[in-house]
Design a protein around this motif. Sequence first.
Motif, PDB file in Angstrom:
ATOM      1  N   UNK A 148       0.785  -1.229   0.000  1.00 14.96           N
ATOM      2  CA  UNK A 148       0.000   0.000   0.000  1.00 14.96           C
ATOM      3  C   UNK A 148       0.813   1.272   0.000  1.00 14.96           C
ATOM      4  N   UNK A 149       2.158   1.149   0.078  1.00 15.70           N
ATOM      5  CA  UNK A 149       3.007   2.343   0.128  1.00 15.70           C
ATOM      6  C   UNK A 149       3.611   2.695  -1.227  1.00 15.70           C
ATOM      7  N   UNK A 150       3.116   2.083  -2.296  1.00 18.60           N
ATOM      8  CA  UNK A 150       3.585   2.402  -3.646  1.00 18.60           C
ATOM      9  C   UNK A 150       2.771   3.571  -4.178  1.00 18.60           C
ATOM     10  N   UNK A 151       3.407   4.754  -4.220  1.00 20.77           N
ATOM     11  CA  UNK A 151       2.747   5.936  -4.762  1.00 20.77           C
ATOM     12  C   UNK A 151       3.401   6.357  -6.067  1.00 20.77           C
ATOM     13  N   UNK A 152       4.061   5.399  -6.725  1.00 26.69           N
ATOM     14  CA  UNK A 152       4.687   5.653  -8.023  1.00 26.69           C
ATOM     15  C   UNK A 152       3.839   5.028  -9.119  1.00 26.69           C
ATOM     16  N   UNK A 153       3.799   3.701  -9.158  1.00 24.52           N
ATOM     17  CA  UNK A 153       3.007   3.017 -10.187  1.00 24.52           C
ATOM     18  C   UNK A 153       1.530   3.368 -10.070  1.00 24.52           C
ATOM     19  N   UNK A 154       1.026   3.377  -8.842  1.00 22.70           N
ATOM     20  CA  UNK A 154      -0.399   3.659  -8.646  1.00 22.70           C
ATOM     21  C   UNK A 154      -0.744   5.089  -9.059  1.00 22.70           C
ATOM     22  N   UNK A 155       0.140   6.031  -8.725  1.00 21.33           N
ATOM     23  CA  UNK A 155      -0.089   7.423  -9.097  1.00 21.33           C
ATOM     24  C   UNK A 155      -0.081   7.594 -10.606  1.00 21.33           C
ATOM     25  N   UNK A 156       0.937   7.048 -11.271  1.00 22.83           N
ATOM     26  CA  UNK A 156       1.037   7.216 -12.714  1.00 22.83           C
ATOM     27  C   UNK A 156      -0.138   6.577 -13.446  1.00 22.83           C
ATOM     28  N   UNK A 157      -0.517   5.380 -13.010  1.00 21.56           N
ATOM     29  CA  UNK A 157      -1.636   4.709 -13.659  1.00 21.56           C
ATOM     30  C   UNK A 157      -2.905   5.546 -13.537  1.00 21.56           C
ATOM     31  N   UNK A 158      -3.132   6.106 -12.362  1.00 23.03           N
ATOM     32  CA  UNK A 158      -4.318   6.934 -12.138  1.00 23.03           C
ATOM     33  C   UNK A 158      -4.254   8.220 -12.951  1.00 23.03           C
TER      34      UNK A 158
END
Length: 216
Positions: A148-158
């Motif tokens: 839950x601390x991945x704010x790279x892949x999740x941010x870019x995908x969003x």
Amino acid sequence: MATLLHIDSSALPFGSTSRDVTQAFKENWLAQHPEGTVVYRDLGAQPVPHLDAAGISAGFSDPATHNDEQKAAMALRDELATELENADVILIGAPMYNLTIPSTLKAWLDQVVIMGRTAGENSTLAGKPAVVVASRGGAYGPGTPREGADFAATFLEKALTDFFQLEVHVIIPELTLAKVNPAMAELIPLSEASREQALAQAAGKAKELAARVAGA
């Protein structure tokens, strides 16, 4: 003629997993499109400026009213946006730095989000495929201590989906710090396996998207 927009953002010119995987994608893409065009931006070596007041105000005002500073700022935004619009496929190397994407990549993203053009309901980029290589030094998947601390892949995908309406494909090589961090030495086999899987995924996705573009 097929066009690939290739963006790298690793600060490391060598020894970068994200660069290695995007390179694998590009090589397989060119094998399918030897006469194709690759537009390359290395944000680690040549970062674009952060979006400033001139760029923001220019994006929301009539070009006829722009002063010299706004004209220069909007010229850069237009150049970057046009590269996106002219691409058949977009490839982004995005290593995780301190839980999120590099600031250089965020600066580029801020420049190319132009409401009413690239971003919004009628985005000029809608439907284009984008491949994100989101490398990370540790493991952040389900069941890991940092889940839950991945704010790279999740941010870019969003961001790429919501703003640009792109078709986003994410490749994640992880545990990239295992070979340089003694505390992670026992994870080296998993790191190597993740790297090989990412390289294979990049090759496969390049061939898939190249075939789709060729048949379009």
